[in-house]
Design a protein around this motif. Structure first.
Motif, PDB file in Angstrom:
ATOM      1  N   LEU A   1       4.583   1.928   2.121  1.00 18.78           N
ATOM      2  CA  LEU A   1       3.455   1.424   2.724  1.00 18.78           C
ATOM      3  C   LEU A   1       4.062   0.083   3.779  1.00 18.78           C
ATOM      4  O   LEU A   1       3.267  -0.831   4.212  1.00 18.78           O
ATOM      5  CB  LEU A   1       2.719   0.504   1.761  1.00 18.78           C
ATOM      6  CG  LEU A   1       2.112   1.297   0.552  1.00 18.78           C
ATOM      7  CD1 LEU A   1       1.403   0.174  -0.451  1.00 18.78           C
ATOM      8  CD2 LEU A   1       0.944   2.261   0.977  1.00 18.78           C
TER       9      LEU A   1
ATOM     10  N   ARG B   1       1.543  -0.927   6.505  1.00 19.01           N
ATOM     11  CA  ARG B   1       0.372  -1.723   5.749  1.00 19.01           C
ATOM     12  C   ARG B   1       1.058  -3.128   5.642  1.00 19.01           C
ATOM     13  O   ARG B   1       0.403  -4.205   5.836  1.00 19.01           O
ATOM     14  CB  ARG B   1      -0.233  -1.529   4.725  1.00 19.01           C
ATOM     15  CG  ARG B   1      -1.025  -0.486   4.577  1.00 19.01           C
ATOM     16  CD  ARG B   1      -1.521   0.147   3.136  1.00 19.01           C
ATOM     17  NE  ARG B   1      -2.431   1.037   3.086  1.00 19.01           N
ATOM     18  CZ  ARG B   1      -3.148   1.590   2.072  1.00 19.01           C
ATOM     19  NH1 ARG B   1      -2.861   1.123   1.044  1.00 19.01           N
ATOM     20  NH2 ARG B   1      -3.883   2.719   2.313  1.00 19.01           N
TER      21      ARG B   1
ATOM     22  N   ASP C   1      -6.596   1.459   4.701  1.00 19.03           N
ATOM     23  CA  ASP C   1      -5.413   0.484   5.122  1.00 19.03           C
ATOM     24  C   ASP C   1      -5.867  -1.154   5.367  1.00 19.03           C
ATOM     25  O   ASP C   1      -5.496  -1.968   4.815  1.00 19.03           O
ATOM     26  CB  ASP C   1      -4.922   0.902   6.564  1.00 19.03           C
ATOM     27  CG  ASP C   1      -3.897   2.239   6.437  1.00 19.03           C
ATOM     28  OD1 ASP C   1      -3.870   2.437   5.112  1.00 19.03           O
ATOM     29  OD2 ASP C   1      -3.615   2.851   7.182  1.00 19.03           O
TER      30      ASP C   1
ATOM     31  N   TRP D   1      -6.933  -2.822   2.345  1.00 20.05           N
ATOM     32  CA  TRP D   1      -5.710  -3.250   1.489  1.00 20.05           C
ATOM     33  C   TRP D   1      -5.436  -4.639   2.065  1.00 20.05           C
ATOM     34  O   TRP D   1      -4.801  -5.390   1.361  1.00 20.05           O
ATOM     35  CB  TRP D   1      -4.734  -2.088   1.496  1.00 20.05           C
ATOM     36  CG  TRP D   1      -3.330  -2.155   0.799  1.00 20.05           C
ATOM     37  CD1 TRP D   1      -3.208  -1.902  -0.398  1.00 20.05           C
ATOM     38  CD2 TRP D   1      -2.058  -2.928   1.239  1.00 20.05           C
ATOM     39  NE1 TRP D   1      -1.724  -2.280  -0.752  1.00 20.05           N
ATOM     40  CE2 TRP D   1      -1.221  -2.644   0.232  1.00 20.05           C
ATOM     41  CE3 TRP D   1      -1.856  -3.489   2.422  1.00 20.05           C
ATOM     42  CZ2 TRP D   1       0.069  -3.261   0.617  1.00 20.05           C
ATOM     43  CZ3 TRP D   1      -0.675  -3.999   2.669  1.00 20.05           C
ATOM     44  CH2 TRP D   1       0.276  -4.033   1.818  1.00 20.05           C
TER      45      TRP D   1
END
Length: 445
Positions: free
Chosen positions: A20, A23, A132, A135
């Motif tokens: 990730l 992110r 995304d 999150w």
């Protein structure tokens, strides 16, 4: 290798950081944005500018909103956030009635779906990459509580019944387990809260020693009550920083119990399936900050909330009637940047008899009163008649319902002396009803 080393939780954070990475970079930028000193004028200027960009996209790319504008004579842009009140509320009823138009006659297939706990499930178009941004919003709020995305966590949640049967269901569960591995989460079953399961959950939290315990408010409350009642030792929770309460309204009794047992702050995470996380506690449960660069939250005189999404979405929500009431704190001309509390759904009203006729009560007040009674861990309502309320209480011990009733009437009469005690009855239950999404149902048929 010693027994202590064998039991030490495995640090899986490296996997999440690797998978990730983009992110994490986006989150760092957002954290920096919120660390800047920004006054309301600059924030609202940003919100107006960003809304006009979103609305321009809506009119160019979303057939429903082109029709919506023609039908209601809506402007091409706004000059101030108060102008959004001139937009008709976008309700779930509208979205359900116009599904074909909204999903462009089947061209759009992916969707967010609400559980339909208060009516028919509602579907909202979902675009690629939107996960995304959701999150990042969630972990911005958790950052305020000292919780990072890759920190080990325990999640008291559900949804396993939604995976379905057969090979597709097995694949969905495998995908879920892989995702939990990536984000370093141990998932516990929030549907089974029997005493044997609560003991397993206690052992899992003790052994995992998470940085965050997250879950349905009702499930976390029951776990805390179980630990306290049985005088269980959580051990030295060296890493625990916060207990994140979400998906259900948290009462004062819930918060007090959780903080007493786990000895860390309780954090309110407020959002919905269709929006994602839109507000989060900032140092205090009475300071719930709106994620202002992703949402505009307008409130009316009754605290009823409408939400406009500012992030990139395939189908933005414009002046969306989310159905909840809040107690705004940082609010000017209806634009709330923070809440003191989330009060629940506008329709969460119970009726009882009184000397003056019917008395309408927010369901939150009876829940607050009853969860302060020793042993009670859950409350549900059945409106038998407009002037008759049946209250189902779940407890960790047999209850004297006459004493429960006397306590409840005495406490409620402090605010409502005209209450007719005969309009309320009680029943003790052992298996509370749940919504399709696995939440504790507030009302039962």
């Amino acid at each position: 290798m010693t027994s202590t080393e064998r039991c030490r939780p495995v640090d899986r954070s490296w996997l999440g950081r690797a998978v990730l990475r983009a992110r994490h970079q986006a989150l760092a930028r957002k954290v920096a944005l919120y660390d800047e000193a920004r006054d309301r004028t600059r924030i609202e200027r940003h919100q107006v500018r960003r809304f006009n960009e979103v609305w321009e996209y809506c009119l160019a790319e979303v057939p429903f909103y082109r029709s919506w504008r023609r039908e209601h004579g809506l402007p091409e842009r706004i000059d101030q956030l108060g102008d959004l009140r001139g937009f008709p509320p976008l309700t779930k009823e509208v979205l359900i009635a116009r599904q074909d138009e909204i999903f462009q006659n089947g061209r759009i297939r992916d969707a967010y779906t609400t559980g339909g706990s208060t009516g028919q499930p509602t579907r909202y178009p979902r675009g690629a990459g939107e996960a995304d941004g959701r999150w990042v919003d969630a972990y911005l709020g958790r950052h305020w509580a000292g919780v990072r995305p890759t920190d080990p966590g325990v999640l008291l949640w559900g949804h396993s019944h939604l995976f379905g049967a057969g090979l597709p269901g097995q694949l969905a569960q495998m995908k879920r387990r892989l995702a939990d591995l990536v984000v370093n989460v141990t998932r516990l079953n929030a549907y089974d809260l029997s005493e044997p399961s609560l003991h397993k959950h206690f052992l899992a939290v003790r052994q995992r020693d998470p940085v965050a315990l997250t879950g349905y408010t009702s499930a976390v409350f029951k776990l805390a009550r179980y630990i306290e009642r049985n005088q269980l030792d959580l051990g030295e929770q060296r890493r625990l920083r916060a207990v994140v309460l979400c998906a259900e309204t948290a009462s004062d009794a819930d918060i007090a119990m959780v903080e007493r047992v786990f000895k860390v702050p309780a954090v309110i995470e407020y959002g919905s399936a269709e929006t994602g996380v839109l507000a989060m506690s900032h140092l205090s449960t009475r300071d719930i900050r709106v994620i202002w660069d992703s949402f505009v939250c307008l409130t009316d005189g009754d605290g009823e909330l409408s939400v406009t999404t500012l992030a990139d979405r395939l189908f933005p929500l414009v002046h969306y009637a989310i159905g909840d009431r809040v107690e705004p704190s940082d609010v000017v001309d209806g634009n709330a940047l923070a809440f003191r509390a989330v009060l629940g759904r506008q329709q969460d009203i119970v009726r009882v008899g009184s000397a003056r006729g019917l008395l309408d009560l927010s369901a939150i007040l009876p829940v607050h009163i009853l969860k302060s009674y020793p042993g009670i861990i859950g409350v549900q309502f059945r409106q038998v008649r407009p002037d008759a309320l049946r209250i189902h209480v779940e407890a960790d011990r047999p209850l004297d319902l006459a004493d429960v009733g006397a306590y409840f009437v005495r406490e409620l009469r402090k605010d409502h002396p005209e209450l007719n005690a005969d309009s309320i009855s009680f029943a003790q239950i052992s298996d509370p009803a749940r919504t399709r999404a696995g939440k504790h149902a507030l009302f039962v048929p």
